[in-house]
Enzyme design. Structure first.
Site, mmCIF file in Angstrom:
data_model
loop_
_atom_site.group_PDB
_atom_site.id
_atom_site.type_symbol
_atom_site.label_atom_id
_atom_site.label_comp_id
_atom_site.label_asym_id
_atom_site.label_seq_id
_atom_site.Cartn_x
_atom_site.Cartn_y
_atom_site.Cartn_z
ATOM 1 N N LYS A 199 5.274 64.070 43.242
ATOM 2 C CA LYS A 199 6.619 63.525 43.486
ATOM 3 C C LYS A 199 6.816 63.181 44.952
ATOM 4 O O LYS A 199 6.361 63.909 45.830
ATOM 5 C CB LYS A 199 7.686 64.569 43.084
ATOM 6 N N GLY A 224 15.680 57.654 41.297
ATOM 7 C CA GLY A 224 15.608 56.629 40.255
ATOM 8 C C GLY A 224 14.274 56.611 39.533
ATOM 9 O O GLY A 224 13.848 55.578 39.029
ATOM 10 N N LYS A 259 4.310 71.798 38.893
ATOM 11 C CA LYS A 259 3.863 71.949 37.521
ATOM 12 C C LYS A 259 4.629 70.935 36.662
ATOM 13 O O LYS A 259 5.845 70.782 36.814
ATOM 14 C CB LYS A 259 4.191 73.375 37.076
ATOM 15 N N HIS A 316 16.273 67.665 30.116
ATOM 16 C CA HIS A 316 16.944 67.480 31.413
ATOM 17 C C HIS A 316 18.397 67.905 31.188
ATOM 18 O O HIS A 316 19.134 67.235 30.468
ATOM 19 C CB HIS A 316 16.846 66.013 31.847
ATOM 20 N N LYS A 372 17.898 57.657 32.828
ATOM 21 C CA LYS A 372 18.753 58.101 31.723
ATOM 22 C C LYS A 372 19.342 56.919 30.943
ATOM 23 O O LYS A 372 19.759 55.931 31.543
ATOM 24 C CB LYS A 372 19.913 58.932 32.296
ATOM 25 N N ARG A 404 26.965 63.348 44.884
ATOM 26 C CA ARG A 404 27.902 62.225 44.685
ATOM 27 C C ARG A 404 28.439 62.281 43.258
ATOM 28 O O ARG A 404 27.985 63.084 42.454
ATOM 29 C CB ARG A 404 27.141 60.913 44.865
ATOM 30 N N ARG A 459 24.537 54.036 27.757
ATOM 31 C CA ARG A 459 24.551 53.036 28.830
ATOM 32 C C ARG A 459 24.135 51.687 28.237
ATOM 33 O O ARG A 459 23.045 51.553 27.706
ATOM 34 C CB ARG A 459 23.558 53.404 29.926
HETATM 35 P P1 ADP Z 1 14.672 61.047 40.425
HETATM 36 O O1 ADP Z 1 15.351 61.585 41.649
HETATM 37 O O2 ADP Z 1 13.714 59.937 40.736
HETATM 38 O O3 ADP Z 1 15.607 60.740 39.303
HETATM 39 P P2 ADP Z 1 14.032 63.657 39.312
HETATM 40 O O4 ADP Z 1 13.392 64.688 40.172
HETATM 41 O O5 ADP Z 1 15.485 63.777 39.019
HETATM 42 O O6 ADP Z 1 13.709 62.220 39.932
HETATM 43 O O7 ADP Z 1 13.258 63.556 37.940
HETATM 44 C C1 ADP Z 1 13.559 62.552 36.987
HETATM 45 C C2 ADP Z 1 12.948 62.899 35.651
HETATM 46 O O8 ADP Z 1 11.528 63.087 35.773
HETATM 47 C C3 ADP Z 1 13.454 64.194 35.033
HETATM 48 O O9 ADP Z 1 14.665 64.018 34.348
HETATM 49 C C4 ADP Z 1 12.304 64.549 34.108
HETATM 50 O O10 ADP Z 1 12.354 63.769 32.942
HETATM 51 C C5 ADP Z 1 11.086 64.110 34.904
HETATM 52 N N1 ADP Z 1 10.495 65.227 35.706
HETATM 53 C C6 ADP Z 1 10.688 65.485 37.009
HETATM 54 N N2 ADP Z 1 10.007 66.591 37.406
HETATM 55 C C7 ADP Z 1 9.349 67.059 36.324
HETATM 56 C C8 ADP Z 1 8.484 68.196 36.059
HETATM 57 N N3 ADP Z 1 8.128 69.052 37.009
HETATM 58 N N4 ADP Z 1 8.036 68.358 34.793
HETATM 59 C C9 ADP Z 1 8.378 67.486 33.808
HETATM 60 N N5 ADP Z 1 9.161 66.411 33.983
HETATM 61 C C10 ADP Z 1 9.662 66.181 35.223
#
Ligand code: ADP
Length: 448
Positions: free
Chosen positions: A158, A164, A201, A208, A237, A292, A336
């Site tokens: 990440k 997004g 992990k 979510h 989403k 926000r 949406r």
């Molecule tokens: P963004 O800020 O780009 O929206 P997020 O950290 O909120 O990223 O993660 C977006 C989506 O990615 C989560 O809702 C989930 O579906 C998936 N995700 C993120 N981290 C993990 C993880 N460690 N394991 C499984 N899915 C993940």
């Protein structure tokens, strides 16, 4: 209370904020790009200032032009909405320097939560469970490989500046690590100008589930229950609901406490969302916090029967929160509706809407800025409406949503309406049996 609020945004959220301001007897200023001159937010605001051409960089993201609009209209507060400058601490700081209230948290709070690694570190200190992974930024690919081996595959790479769903890559085997690492870094560099990466992990088949929180200037923080946002495409989403069909009162109480703890640990002021992943054993992990108002906030409004924008403006004006944690007493679902072609890989479908009829009736709400004759510009995000239904039970809510989707007519462009119609009739969805990977195997059939 504020006298005049400038809304540094466009589309449905700008309109949404104008509506609440009117009800609170606050004057409003819309800003707009030339591409948005016929938008409803421009027509419904008390004053409107053109801030530049279509490109966001030259309009909705252009801080000097927005501040010039603040100056000439004499606004005493700025509402950033979501997206654009909503989580830009530099913008919040400039507003403060100009003596204008930024309706949101302080620049320090935005920074602390905007950088995902710093946010995770802050949560570890506060005692909120986080997804196991690297402590901070990965120095190089080898340190990433080593941590991945320790925590076990699959892992997810990440971007610390991510948002997004961008800059994220799942790695199932060590052999894939290098190519996914390169792809994630390139995407992060291109999208955020920052290719700092960390690894965690990959939680398999997670939900979510996020908690809405609100904090006032006196240090009080409460939560307003959860939203399940597991129906996602490419980590974005598409459908949100409250209560989560996966939730029970014990888990809600534990997660709600963790969300409040997260907010209190940074003295959070304003509305915010604490996002968690929940695995099949109902273990939950902090993922990130959004500082926000979110797109899906109406789901919460419908189940607790409070106007969240009003609450947000009130705490920004220094009015303390009087209530305590809220528990949902109704069920709400949001779909949406995007100007995208679901039969063509969700390709954006901007253009002129030739005919538009939105559903109505008891328990049906549509938040939108579009109308028949409106042209969806190709420059901004593709969401054209949010359809929110509310009923006593989840089953009734889904039935109502089916009915409302069938009433919804948008002609001239392609939309995600057929996707939602099929989803509402899907057996697994109706049983509440889904996770964030649900749409990976969802096949859209003709006839919707
Ligand atoms: P963004 O800020 O780009 O929206 P997020 O950290 O909120 O990223 O993660 C977006 C989506 O990615 C989560 O809702 C989930 O579906 C998936 N995700 C993120 N981290 C993990 C993880 N460690 N394991 C499984 N899915 C993940």
């Amino acid at each position: 209370m504020f006298n005049k609020v400038l809304i540094a945004n466009r589309g449905e959220i700008a309109l949404r904020i104008i509506r609440t301001c009117k009800e609170m007897d606050i004057n409003t200023v819309a800003v707009y790009s030339t591409a948005d001159k016929d938008s409803l937010h421009v027509r419904f605001a008390d004053e409107a200032v053109c801030i530049g051409p279509a490109s966001s960089a030259e309009s909705y993201l252009n801080i000097p032009r927005i501040m010039a609009a603040v100056e000439i209209t004499n606004a005493d507060a700025v509402h950033p909405g979501y997206g654009f400058l909503a989580e830009n601490s530099g913008f919040a700081e400039i507003c403060t320097e100009y003596g204008v209230k930024f309706i949101g948290p302080s620049p320090e709070m935005i920074d602390m939560m905007g950088d995902k690694i710093t946010a995770k570190e802050t949560m570890v200190k506060a005692g909120v469970p986080v997804v196991p992974g690297s402590d901070g930024l990965l120095k190089d690919i080898n340190s990433g490989l080593k941590i991945a081996k320790d925590i076990g595959y699959p892992v997810i790479l990440k971007a610390t500046a991510g948002g997004g769903g961008k800059g994220m890559r799942i790695v199932h085997r060590p052999e894939e690590f290098e190519s996914q690492w390169n792809k994630a870094r390139q995407e992060a560099k291109a999208s955020f100008g920052n290719d700092g990466m960390y690894v965690e992990k990959y939680i398999e088949e997670p939900r979510h589930i996020e908690f809405q929180i609100i904090g006032d200037q006196k240090g009080k923080v409460i939560h307003l229950s959860e939203r399940d946002c597991s129906i996602q495409r490419r980590h974005q989403k598409l459908v949100e609901e409250c209560p989560s069909p996966f939730m029970d009162s014990r888990l809600r109480s534990k997660m709600g406490k963790a969300a409040v703890k997260a907010g209190k640990s940074i003295n959070y002021e304003g509305v915010g969302t604490v996002e968690f992943l929940v695995d099949k054993y109902k273990k939950f992990y902090f993922m990130e916090m959004n500082t926000r108002i979110q797109v899906e906030h109406p789901v919460t409004e419908e189940v607790i029967d409070h106007d969240l924008i009003k609450e947000q403006i009130k705490v920004a004006a220094g009015i303390p929160i009087t209530g305590k944690d809220y528990l949902p007493s109704m069920h709400a679902i949001e779909c949406r509706i995007n100007a995208e072609d679901p039969y063509n890989n969700f390709r954006p479908s901007p253009g002129k809407i030739t005919s538009f009829h939105s559903p109505k009736g008891h328990g049906v709400r549509v938040d939108t800025h579009v109308y028949a004759g409106y042209t969806v510009p190709p420059y901004y995000d593709s969401m054209i409406a949010k359809l929110i239904c509310r009923a006593q039970t989840r089953e009734e809510c889904i039935t109502k949503m089916e009915r409302a989707l069938d009433e919804f007519v948008v002609e001239g462009i392609k939309t995600t309406l057929p996707f939602h119609k099929q989803l509402m009739r899907d057996k697994s969805f109706r049983e509440g049996n889904f996770h964030t990977g649900f749409l990976d195997t969802f096949e859209l059939k003709p006839g919707y």
